[in-house]
Motif scaffolding. Structure first.
Motif, mmCIF file in Angstrom:
data_model
loop_
_atom_site.group_PDB
_atom_site.id
_atom_site.type_symbol
_atom_site.label_atom_id
_atom_site.label_comp_id
_atom_site.label_asym_id
_atom_site.label_seq_id
_atom_site.Cartn_x
_atom_site.Cartn_y
_atom_site.Cartn_z
ATOM 1 N N VAL A 66 0.841 -1.207 0.000
ATOM 2 C CA VAL A 66 0.000 0.000 0.000
ATOM 3 C C VAL A 66 0.871 1.250 0.000
ATOM 4 O O VAL A 66 0.609 2.212 -0.738
ATOM 5 C CB VAL A 66 -0.959 -0.003 1.200
ATOM 6 C CG1 VAL A 66 -1.578 1.379 1.404
ATOM 7 C CG2 VAL A 66 -2.063 -1.025 0.997
ATOM 8 N N THR A 67 1.926 1.254 0.805
ATOM 9 C CA THR A 67 2.849 2.398 0.814
ATOM 10 C C THR A 67 3.443 2.617 -0.567
ATOM 11 O O THR A 67 3.537 3.757 -1.052
ATOM 12 C CB THR A 67 3.968 2.170 1.838
ATOM 13 O OG1 THR A 67 3.403 2.046 3.146
ATOM 14 C CG2 THR A 67 4.956 3.320 1.837
ATOM 15 N N GLU A 68 3.826 1.528 -1.228
ATOM 16 C CA GLU A 68 4.389 1.630 -2.571
ATOM 17 C C GLU A 68 3.339 2.131 -3.568
ATOM 18 O O GLU A 68 3.619 2.991 -4.413
ATOM 19 C CB GLU A 68 4.933 0.265 -3.000
ATOM 20 C CG GLU A 68 5.833 0.320 -4.216
ATOM 21 C CD GLU A 68 6.541 -1.001 -4.500
ATOM 22 O OE1 GLU A 68 7.147 -1.104 -5.578
ATOM 23 O OE2 GLU A 68 6.463 -1.915 -3.647
ATOM 24 N N LEU A 69 2.121 1.601 -3.456
ATOM 25 C CA LEU A 69 1.052 2.015 -4.368
ATOM 26 C C LEU A 69 0.721 3.490 -4.204
ATOM 27 O O LEU A 69 0.430 4.187 -5.190
ATOM 28 C CB LEU A 69 -0.198 1.165 -4.128
ATOM 29 C CG LEU A 69 -0.133 -0.278 -4.633
ATOM 30 C CD1 LEU A 69 -1.259 -1.107 -4.022
ATOM 31 C CD2 LEU A 69 -0.216 -0.314 -6.158
ATOM 32 N N GLU A 70 0.757 3.978 -2.986
ATOM 33 C CA GLU A 70 0.449 5.394 -2.747
ATOM 34 C C GLU A 70 1.436 6.315 -3.465
ATOM 35 O O GLU A 70 1.116 7.468 -3.745
ATOM 36 C CB GLU A 70 0.439 5.675 -1.250
ATOM 37 C CG GLU A 70 -0.769 5.069 -0.536
ATOM 38 C CD GLU A 70 -0.704 5.194 0.969
ATOM 39 O OE1 GLU A 70 -1.760 5.052 1.616
ATOM 40 O OE2 GLU A 70 0.402 5.423 1.512
ATOM 41 N N GLY A 71 2.629 5.794 -3.756
ATOM 42 C CA GLY A 71 3.632 6.600 -4.425
ATOM 43 C C GLY A 71 3.655 6.465 -5.939
ATOM 44 O O GLY A 71 4.323 7.250 -6.613
ATOM 45 N N CYS A 72 2.942 5.473 -6.484
ATOM 46 C CA CYS A 72 3.062 5.246 -7.925
ATOM 47 C C CYS A 72 1.735 4.984 -8.629
ATOM 48 O O CYS A 72 1.725 4.757 -9.840
ATOM 49 C CB CYS A 72 4.020 4.076 -8.191
ATOM 50 S SG CYS A 72 3.416 2.460 -7.660
ATOM 51 N N ALA A 73 0.629 4.998 -7.905
ATOM 52 C CA ALA A 73 -0.671 4.694 -8.513
ATOM 53 C C ALA A 73 -1.706 5.704 -8.047
ATOM 54 O O ALA A 73 -1.505 6.414 -7.052
ATOM 55 C CB ALA A 73 -1.111 3.281 -8.142
ATOM 56 N N GLN A 74 -2.817 5.760 -8.753
ATOM 57 C CA GLN A 74 -3.953 6.581 -8.329
ATOM 58 C C GLN A 74 -4.944 5.685 -7.585
ATOM 59 O O GLN A 74 -5.264 4.584 -8.049
ATOM 60 C CB GLN A 74 -4.620 7.231 -9.530
ATOM 61 C CG GLN A 74 -3.720 8.218 -10.242
ATOM 62 C CD GLN A 74 -4.471 9.037 -11.268
ATOM 63 O OE1 GLN A 74 -5.586 9.500 -11.014
ATOM 64 N NE2 GLN A 74 -3.869 9.239 -12.423
ATOM 65 N N ILE A 75 -5.412 6.166 -6.437
ATOM 66 C CA ILE A 75 -6.247 5.360 -5.556
ATOM 67 C C ILE A 75 -7.521 6.123 -5.205
ATOM 68 O O ILE A 75 -7.487 7.309 -4.879
ATOM 69 C CB ILE A 75 -5.487 5.003 -4.260
ATOM 70 C CG1 ILE A 75 -4.278 4.118 -4.588
ATOM 71 C CG2 ILE A 75 -6.407 4.317 -3.247
ATOM 72 C CD1 ILE A 75 -3.352 3.891 -3.400
ATOM 73 N N GLY A 76 -8.640 5.433 -5.277
ATOM 74 C CA GLY A 76 -9.915 5.961 -4.797
ATOM 75 C C GLY A 76 -10.518 4.980 -3.806
ATOM 76 O O GLY A 76 -10.402 3.769 -3.975
ATOM 77 N N LEU A 77 -11.129 5.508 -2.760
ATOM 78 C CA LEU A 77 -11.734 4.669 -1.715
ATOM 79 C C LEU A 77 -13.219 4.989 -1.591
ATOM 80 O O LEU A 77 -13.635 6.143 -1.771
ATOM 81 C CB LEU A 77 -11.056 4.908 -0.370
ATOM 82 C CG LEU A 77 -9.588 4.515 -0.268
ATOM 83 C CD1 LEU A 77 -8.998 5.036 1.034
ATOM 84 C CD2 LEU A 77 -9.433 3.004 -0.353
#
Length: 210
Positions: A66-77
């Protein structure tokens, strides 16, 4: 064990779609707490290694991803509340949470890969339902990991306010100790009254055996 890959994403790109988001939910089975969905739009040249169905990863690995994804992907919750679960049903509430997660993405996607065999009602984007998608598509796997981490955080926070049910470890799922606590401590505002174990306890409280 099958590893998720980019096959579904590549097929969508071959059709001309560029912004592809994977969507998954967590929390259909618990007796308490909201259902949580995540939508993740990966950068195809910066896909974290080790993405997989959240259920086969340990918490430490999920948190790192999740930490890695927060730096390289777009996330919606997106979430659907206990009231919405009880008002509709868990499937419909899960789809509501998915629609909210997609709407929360920083940039709108043009194609969705959605875990399961049904597409949410009201969806206006081109999409494909992927059965067992969290073990087949890296985008859906990423969404499953993000949703799991975020929902676990919510349940640990709720556990501080409603101790005794074990939500910090069982995340609201119907473990033996959770069901025993329901009987001894009673039903909280965060329990899903439409779910049979909770419904039965409420019914027994209103209709005690003579």
């Amino acid at each position: 064990m099958t590893q998720p890959d980019m096959s579904f994403e590549n097929a969508a790109r071959a059709e001309g779609f560029l912004r592809i988001a994977g969507v998954d939910e967590v929390g259909r089975g618990p007796l308490a707490g909201p259902v949580m969905a995540a939508a993740v739009m990966l950068d195809p040249v910066r896909v974290p290694l080790g993405l997989n169905d959240s259920k086969v990863l340990c918490e430490t690995r999920r948190s790192a991803l999740v930490t890695e994804l927060e730096g390289c992907a777009q996330i919606g919750l997106g979430t659907a509340s206990v009231a919405e679960i009880d008002s509709h049903n868990i499937l419909r509430a899960s789809h509501i949470a998915m629609l909210r997660a997609v709407a929360a993405l920083p940039e709108p996607p043009d194609f969705l890969l959605i875990d399961g065999n049904l597409l949410p009602r009201g969806l206006t984007l081109p999409a494909r339902a992927v059965v067992k998608g969290d073990s087949r598509s890296v985008s859906i796997a990423a969404a499953s990991i993000v949703a799991k981490i975020r929902r676990d955080y919510i349940m640990r926070d709720l556990a501080q306010h409603f101790p005794g049910y074990g939500w910090e470890t069982n995340a609201g799922y119907p473990t033996k100790s959770h069901k025993a606590a329901l009987t001894s401590l009673g039903v909280t505002p965060h329990h899903r009254r439409s779910f049979k174990p909770v419904h039965n306890i409420l019914y027994q409280a209103k209709n005690p055996t003579p």
